[in-house]
Structures are given as C-alpha cells and as structure tokens.
Write a protein that holds these residues in place. Sequence first.
Motif: not given
Length: 244
Positions: A50-67, A85-89, A91-92, A96-97
Amino acid sequence: TGKTRVKELRVIIKKSEKVTGLTRLKKDIVCGIGIVRKTLLQDIILLPFHSFFFKLEVINKNNIKKIEGPGIIIFNHLGLMDGICCIRALSHEQRKKTAVAVTADFWRGKNQWLSSLMELGVTAIPIYYDAAKAKNAFDSFSYLFDKEWLVIISPEGELERSGKLSKFNNGVAYLATTFNIPIYPMKIAENYHELYPPPEVDVIKAPVTDMIPRKRGKTSITIGDKLYLKQDKSLDESTEYLFN
C-alpha cells in the motif's frame, strides 16, 4: 425503524435467533498466533504494498495516541483498500488488536479468495445488512469489544462510486451506544478515489485487473477527536450527528 430507541433495539436483537449457515468471525485469527501472523503479513506484504502506491500524510497525529480499545474507527469509503489508510495511521501496538468490518459478500462469488487474505491480514469480520442476520454479526462485535479490540467500519456500508459521501447506515450508532464505547473518526482525502477507484462492477464480481491501483500518488488521512453518542437519542438522530 429509525425512531426506535437503542434500548428497544437491544431487546429485539437479544430475542432474535441466529441464522445458521452464515460466515462467522474465526476465533483463531484473534488469538495470540493469529495476531502474530497478521502482524507479519502487514509488516512484510500488506503495508509495504500500500505504501508503494500511496504516500500517506497523517493529519492531527496527536489524536492517534488517544485511540484505544474497545472502540470504533469510522472512515469515508472512497475506494479499494482505503481502510488500510486507517491501519497505517495507527501505531504498531494499536494494529495488533484492530479488526476490519467487511461485507459478507466477499465470502462468496468469484473473488471469495479475498476473504481469506482479509481474515489473515486485517482480521476481517463478515457483516450482514439483513436485519434477520444481525444477531450473528452482533456476537462477533461483542466478542471483540469484550477483548478490548478496535474495529474499523465504514458507516456508509458501500463504496463511494461518485467520490462523494453516501448516507450512513445506523449500524455504527447502534454498536457505539449498545456497548457504550467511543468512536474515532478518520477522514481520507478525496483524491484517494482517483488513485484507487472502485471497479465499475461489484467488487465480488470484478476481474483481478480491476483490483490494481490506478496510479501512484500522495494522499492524506485526518484523525478526528474521540466522541461518544448519547444513549437517549434515536438511531436516526445519532447517525445524523455522525454524518454531520
């Protein structure tokens, strides 16, 4: 009906009988070895592809750690593999879950081989839009939320063939209020529809060549704020709130 309160619908679902012969969530894909296998497939094949075809910019990254789970991630269904795209946004550890709700149509027809790949690669959950089969899908969600999983769902329930947001189904509102869990909105940039548009025919009938991205490019995903739905609202009211 749309004016049915959530509490009333819970009773309806509880009293309904399971429909036999339906595809269900495979418990082995959410156990320890299943998670390890998924992580390897994502890290080695799925995400690099997926990354090979689409370079993904994540906006509002600070909200990721709240998920965190249990919870529901919603997104606009613009094209093929847009849920990635959601999965790539995430964290590792979050990945997993994390499971993805997928129409049960993938488990039949000429492209049913895709269902096996999705089960292994993204912990795909087969969902049905027939009310009589709701009990089967409900049990799968209940199992995952009890184990504090995140589930990625498109409230539209179908691809945006025009590139514009379609009307939301009530399913997300029902799940969020029934389990009293948060919703994490994610919005994919509209240009994804041009990069990886849906095939002209139904995905389960489309030739394999239509599953290939149209072109490479850059897109983005915006991480919204966590929200909860009010328990005393009707499903229509809650769904309208999500849509807006």
